[in-house]
Motif scaffolding. Sequence first.
Motif, short mmCIF file in Angstrom:
data_model
loop_
_atom_site.label_atom_id
_atom_site.label_comp_id
_atom_site.label_asym_id
_atom_site.label_seq_id
_atom_site.Cartn_x
_atom_site.Cartn_y
_atom_site.Cartn_z
N PHE A 12 0.82 -1.22 0.00
CA PHE A 12 0.00 0.00 0.00
C PHE A 12 0.85 1.27 0.00
O PHE A 12 0.31 2.36 -0.02
CB PHE A 12 -0.91 0.00 1.23
CG PHE A 12 -0.17 -0.12 2.53
CD1 PHE A 12 0.04 -1.36 3.11
CD2 PHE A 12 0.32 1.01 3.17
CE1 PHE A 12 0.73 -1.46 4.30
CE2 PHE A 12 1.01 0.91 4.37
CZ PHE A 12 1.21 -0.35 4.92
N ILE A 41 1.09 6.73 1.61
CA ILE A 41 0.36 5.53 1.26
C ILE A 41 -0.74 5.89 0.27
O ILE A 41 -1.12 7.05 0.14
CB ILE A 41 -0.25 4.84 2.49
CG1 ILE A 41 -1.33 5.76 3.12
CG2 ILE A 41 0.81 4.48 3.49
CD1 ILE A 41 -2.12 5.08 4.21
N THR A 43 -4.63 4.98 -0.49
CA THR A 43 -5.80 4.33 0.08
C THR A 43 -6.54 3.55 -1.00
O THR A 43 -6.22 3.62 -2.18
CB THR A 43 -6.75 5.36 0.71
OG1 THR A 43 -7.29 6.19 -0.33
CG2 THR A 43 -5.99 6.25 1.69
N ARG A 44 -7.54 2.79 -0.56
CA ARG A 44 -8.33 1.99 -1.49
C ARG A 44 -9.01 2.88 -2.54
O ARG A 44 -9.24 2.47 -3.67
CB ARG A 44 -9.37 1.19 -0.72
CG ARG A 44 -10.19 0.24 -1.60
CD ARG A 44 -11.15 -0.56 -0.76
NE ARG A 44 -10.42 -1.39 0.20
CZ ARG A 44 -11.02 -2.11 1.13
NH1 ARG A 44 -12.33 -2.13 1.23
NH2 ARG A 44 -10.30 -2.82 1.97
N ASP A 45 -9.34 4.14 -2.15
CA ASP A 45 -9.98 5.07 -3.08
C ASP A 45 -8.98 5.79 -3.97
O ASP A 45 -9.36 6.66 -4.75
CB ASP A 45 -10.78 6.12 -2.28
CG ASP A 45 -11.90 5.47 -1.47
OD1 ASP A 45 -12.40 4.42 -1.93
OD2 ASP A 45 -12.24 6.00 -0.42
N GLU A 47 -6.55 7.76 -2.86
CA GLU A 47 -6.07 9.00 -2.24
C GLU A 47 -4.68 8.80 -1.65
O GLU A 47 -4.41 7.78 -1.02
CB GLU A 47 -7.04 9.44 -1.13
CG GLU A 47 -6.64 10.76 -0.47
CD GLU A 47 -7.60 11.14 0.65
OE1 GLU A 47 -8.55 10.36 0.89
OE2 GLU A 47 -7.39 12.20 1.25
N LYS A 49 -1.92 9.78 1.05
CA LYS A 49 -1.88 10.41 2.37
C LYS A 49 -0.49 10.26 2.98
O LYS A 49 0.14 9.19 2.86
CB LYS A 49 -2.90 9.76 3.32
CG LYS A 49 -4.34 10.12 3.02
CD LYS A 49 -5.26 9.59 4.12
CE LYS A 49 -6.68 10.07 3.91
NZ LYS A 49 -7.56 9.63 5.03
N ASP A 74 -2.08 8.81 10.63
CA ASP A 74 -2.39 9.74 9.54
C ASP A 74 -1.84 11.12 9.90
O ASP A 74 -2.19 11.70 10.92
CB ASP A 74 -3.91 9.80 9.35
CG ASP A 74 -4.28 10.61 8.10
OD1 ASP A 74 -5.45 10.56 7.70
OD2 ASP A 74 -3.41 11.30 7.54
N SER A 76 -2.00 13.83 7.77
CA SER A 76 -2.48 14.82 6.79
C SER A 76 -2.63 16.20 7.41
O SER A 76 -2.05 17.18 6.95
CB SER A 76 -3.81 14.35 6.20
OG SER A 76 -3.65 13.11 5.56
#
Length: 398
Positions: A12, A41, A43-45, A47, A49, A74, A76
């Motif tokens: 990931f 990383i 994300t599954r969508d 994105e 981050k 996280d 962000s």
Amino acid sequence: GYDGRSETAVGFIHREDRSRIEKQFLMMISTKQALSTEYKIVTRDGEVKPVRGSNRLHIDEAGEVDEIFGTIQDLSSSKRTDLILRRIFSEAPFMVYVKNRDGCLVFVNRVFAENFSSTVEEINGRLQSDLFFDRVISGHVHADDVAVIDRGQTLIVPEELFTWSDGSVNWYQTVKVPFRHPVSDEPVLLCMSVDLTEQKQLKEQMREHSDSLEEMVKARTTQLDSRISESENLNRAMLNLMDDLQVSNTDLERTFNELEEKNEELDSFSYSVSHDLRAPLRAMEGFSQILMMDYSERLDEKGADYLQRISDESQRMSHLINYLLDLGRLGRVEMNRRPVDLTVVARELTDGFRQREPERQVKVTIADGLAAIGDSSLLRQALENLIGNAWKLTRMRP
């Protein structure tokens, strides 16, 4: 869950950071030391981050690494705060630097680096003691810094002397403000040092030549007063900025508390939904058992197969409810790590898809000997999502 010996441990991670993280993982295993580092990383969508990964090793009785586990934070919002602060301080006309309890410089601005005839990139991450010519003074400064961090109170040093390696000296007025780093959350010290050397020299010249250079002294005094006023204004501005930082910290704490409350509400909701879902599932399972026990002789082979599928799917739904409850508590409970045969799981899931759509003729290739160490429920759900997506996306293909 993931195992450090599996490729999924870095799957990931953003491709820009993957090679570096793989090397750090190998170094961590070689040295048997914990690793804390920042990377991006996906994300599954899709994105991207920024995160901080903190990894630890489990050493078996033979002294070998048999497991890597850790957490991901996280960064962000913290990164945005850190970026804003860096932009503010980078072009300040005086030295700005941040150091941790060990005396490591985690941030310096351009003026600081130029004073040491270096660059920001070369100095960031070094110990401040490496830059001091006088080791005795270095020790005193570090002890004072640790005391300020422990007390948690701002310290203003009106004058402090710094001796350079070539023997020259400079006088500085320094403000030291303890706070928690917006990204790592470790206690650090924000220092702002204004060079008073010229002011000190001017004062000395005025003392030595006051009789014969009265007019010059007056001009220099005016200049000195102006610079002192600028220094005071800068100090006040920095103190106001730290007040704003304190307010930001308070807002972060309030947001954290709100998230805790939301998690508790989610737990309550999940329990209520699972309770409501279990009742009809138990009824389906019970009636299925009754039909199989009391009416099996009235059912043909196909009907018995359908009835068995209903029972199996009811049990599967019950397992999914348990998985959803466990998933809701994932951040607060320890995962049940054990060896999992991914080949067997993949074949079971594929057989289930074939049974639900027997009219489809799908060729599925599953390698033998696929294994991992992790939470069996999470790994099974991950594989079911992947295989299910592939099953759906190939529906329209011949």
